[in-house]
Scaffold this active site. Structure first.
Site, mmCIF file in Angstrom:
data_model
loop_
_atom_site.group_PDB
_atom_site.id
_atom_site.type_symbol
_atom_site.label_atom_id
_atom_site.label_comp_id
_atom_site.label_asym_id
_atom_site.label_seq_id
_atom_site.Cartn_x
_atom_site.Cartn_y
_atom_site.Cartn_z
ATOM 1 N N GLY A 60 7.077 -55.831 86.654
ATOM 2 C CA GLY A 60 7.230 -57.245 86.971
ATOM 3 C C GLY A 60 8.553 -57.821 86.471
ATOM 4 O O GLY A 60 8.964 -58.907 86.905
ATOM 5 N N ARG A 100 17.205 -53.832 94.573
ATOM 6 C CA ARG A 100 16.454 -52.589 94.796
ATOM 7 C C ARG A 100 15.785 -52.689 96.166
ATOM 8 O O ARG A 100 15.193 -53.708 96.499
ATOM 9 C CB ARG A 100 15.397 -52.376 93.696
ATOM 10 C CG ARG A 100 16.067 -52.179 92.322
ATOM 11 C CD ARG A 100 15.080 -51.750 91.263
ATOM 12 N NE ARG A 100 14.506 -50.446 91.597
ATOM 13 C CZ ARG A 100 13.491 -49.908 90.909
ATOM 14 N NH1 ARG A 100 12.951 -50.562 89.892
ATOM 15 N NH2 ARG A 100 13.025 -48.723 91.242
ATOM 16 N N GLN A 200 7.615 -44.486 81.484
ATOM 17 C CA GLN A 200 7.016 -45.806 81.272
ATOM 18 C C GLN A 200 5.582 -45.719 80.761
ATOM 19 O O GLN A 200 5.138 -46.575 80.011
ATOM 20 C CB GLN A 200 7.013 -46.630 82.581
ATOM 21 C CG GLN A 200 8.389 -47.058 83.040
ATOM 22 C CD GLN A 200 8.892 -46.172 84.156
ATOM 23 O OE1 GLN A 200 8.624 -44.966 84.165
ATOM 24 N NE2 GLN A 200 9.629 -46.728 85.090
ATOM 25 N N ASP A 241 3.796 -51.782 93.720
ATOM 26 C CA ASP A 241 5.017 -52.518 94.069
ATOM 27 C C ASP A 241 4.830 -53.242 95.395
ATOM 28 O O ASP A 241 5.326 -54.346 95.571
ATOM 29 C CB ASP A 241 6.206 -51.567 94.071
ATOM 30 C CG ASP A 241 6.520 -51.124 92.649
ATOM 31 O OD1 ASP A 241 5.860 -50.179 92.166
ATOM 32 O OD2 ASP A 241 7.365 -51.758 91.996
ATOM 33 N N ASN A 251 3.672 -47.458 95.245
ATOM 34 C CA ASN A 251 3.760 -47.611 93.789
ATOM 35 C C ASN A 251 4.571 -46.448 93.231
ATOM 36 O O ASN A 251 4.888 -45.487 93.934
ATOM 37 C CB ASN A 251 2.343 -47.661 93.178
ATOM 38 C CG ASN A 251 2.361 -48.099 91.723
ATOM 39 O OD1 ASN A 251 3.136 -48.986 91.345
ATOM 40 N ND2 ASN A 251 1.559 -47.468 90.902
ATOM 41 N N LYS A 252 4.884 -46.546 91.957
ATOM 42 C CA LYS A 252 5.654 -45.519 91.249
ATOM 43 C C LYS A 252 5.232 -44.112 91.645
ATOM 44 O O LYS A 252 4.024 -43.819 91.687
ATOM 45 C CB LYS A 252 5.422 -45.713 89.752
ATOM 46 C CG LYS A 252 6.041 -44.645 88.880
ATOM 47 C CD LYS A 252 7.540 -44.776 88.829
ATOM 48 C CE LYS A 252 8.169 -43.559 88.196
ATOM 49 N NZ LYS A 252 9.622 -43.707 88.082
#
Lengths: 341, 341
Positions: A60, A100, A200, A241, A251-252
């Site tokens: 975020g 991005r 992360q 995301d 997502n990641k």
């Protein structure tokens, strides 16, 4: 605009992510946190955009940083004419939202909101940077309350003494989900895959859980399936995301692989977040590919021989048939039924 | 015993893995290769066993090191009586074969062979350390030729211009599979997951492939499924630490997860190796769990906050229904049909 007494506690939790001060934006450098707590200070919005591109902040964080960057842009343009200011803000909005590629549309909503706030402030003769700053805080605050609702519904899905697998760092939702689990005295354990190449999961998610007093275990990214096979595992959850209206989750990278393993072992996968009307179909999402050097090193130390290539897709796509439910602020939806949201 | 002219080229490829010299064993330190080429020198068999436990060498390396360690044990016992020597060798055999729990049975075959060689040498009045050393070289040589046959059958499965995913470092089979693919002018590309926590895929497999002139790309361990979804991928292959007679494959953690993804995307998975008669059922295999600190750091640098736990199962178990074929020196077998081997 902002009720400091009640909301400040919420807002302060964001303060160390990205924060505007007269003439600069300070961003917590999540690339090195928690080993070091350092801030990258940006003196103009271009530096803020570059910091987002360089992944100084993730999850975020870029939305907060982009909003704060808009306040900084207004400060940069403070001596220009009204028309020039708006032009300058438009150009800053473009730079920040395109820092991005995968999140452009959601970013455009953030910076668009800042421009609206600026227009209102111009009409009322307020300080522009201050007005944008307060608008961003207010939006964060709203988002925080909304995420609290999401956390509520997610924790409904946790069995007591449940074992929960996470992916990457879901930021606010991770913090609020743990807070809610604690409030309900659900004694959960967390398994956090480390999430290469930036770790992360190991650095951020595990830290947040540990600091809140939870039992948390880090594993490497090649272990989730075997942990599901050999240990008790109740639920897999991740933020996203982008949640496309057709039920695809962006997502990641790694989310797809864990969700395939979860399906294989009969473990539900719940994604948290708000379905994104700007992405009706997954085909409109561009998956960002970053510098190969990140996968050829770990914690800054080269792993592979010079000459060997690397490939780094930042996100992956999980199809709706691997998603057990989309947990929103209005309840839990089938991934096939997001139009009803 | 050993035909130096023809076989030396084969053997020399092992020389940098583990090598006996009068009074010591030198083991290539694969924990830091290829960044640094350094050898750990062991002056008694206990140091060799410790080096195996400490994962100075991995994959096929421990078998070579254990054999060389037996030659060293014979040297240590050189001034003892025959009876004492055999007792000493038995105790060394136990220490070396039990240096890691998952491979005890295969190790026992290696050190058992060394004791037989020692008994023969005692009968013939030969130098024991020399005799064991030559026995080990001879076994390696035989294994090398056998692995060449495995490579032959494996390369049959590669389409021309195929894209092949590997896992961890299969050592001899990787080298010979690439050599054979080159000989047949099969223009293959390799995708190597990095294989945490030791990065054997990034450091070893990718290096061997790159040095042989192949197009090789390293990815992190959370990417295999997405690469299978978004790119061309023809085949997944791995070696195995144990192939049980019931078709279960015990190999470096991550193999299960990739094989689940491969099944999901319809990509065949071929495991290479010899079915292990000492493990009729997978239930006889003990999965080694190593120090949690390895998953809490990367390339020696701590990733997670102090207090966060880690979990490190070294291997995982892939069930036979995820295995497309077991590639042996006698051909390719169904994982359900290994008794016919």
């Amino acid at each position: 605009m902002i009720r400091a007494d009640k909301d400040l506690a919420f807002i302060l939790q964001f303060e160390n992510v990205a924060w505007y001060e007269k003439g600069c934006v300070k961003i917590l450098d999540r690339r090195i946190y928690p080993a070091k707590i350092e801030f990258v200070t940006c003196y103009n919005h271009t530096e803020v955009a570059k910091a987002i591109t360089d992944m100084v902040t993730q999850s975020g964080g870029p939305y907060a940083a982009a909003g704060m960057g808009m306040a900084l842009a207004a400060y940069e343009a403070r001596n220009k004419s009204q028309e020039e200011i708006l032009e300058y803000l438009q150009s800053a909005a473009y730079a920040l939202s395109h820092a991005r590629p995968t999140t452009v549309k959601r970013m455009e909503l953030v910076v668009g909101g800042c421009i609206e706030a600026a227009i209102n402030a111009l009409e009322q003769g307020l300080e522009l940077d201050e007005a944008i700053f307060l608008h961003v805080l207010n939006s964060m605050n709203k988002r925080y309350i909304r995420t609290g609702e999401v956390a509520n519904y997610l924790v409904d899905m946790f069995p007591n003494k449940g074992v929960i697998m996470t992916q990457c760092f879901g930021e606010t939702i991770v913090g609020l989900m743990l807070k809610e689990a604690k409030r309900r005295k659900k004694d959960i354990k967390l398994i956090c895959p480390e999430t290469r190449p930036y770790f992360q999961g190991a650095r951020l998610t595990a830290s947040v859980a540990y600091e809140q007093g939870f039992d948390v275990t880090v594993i490497t990214d090649n272990m989730p399936a075997y942990i599901m096979m050999s240990k008790k595992m109740d639920l897999f959850t991740s933020a996203a995301d982008v949640i496309c209206m057709d039920g695809h989750v962006v997502n990641k990278v790694g989310t797809l692989q864990i969700s395939i393993a979860a399906k294989y072992f009969g473990i539900p996968y719940f994604v948290t977040g708000i379905p994104d009307r700007s992405h009706g179909k997954v085909s409109t999402v561009k998956i960002e590919e970053r510098d190969e050097s990140y996968v050829l090193e770990a914690m800054g130390i080269r792993t592979a021989m010079e000459g060997v290539k690397g490939y780094y897709p930042t996100f992956d796509i999980t199809p709706p048939h691997l998603v057990s439910g989309v947990v929103t602020d209005k309840g839990i939806y089938s991934p096939y039924d997001l139009k009803r949201y």
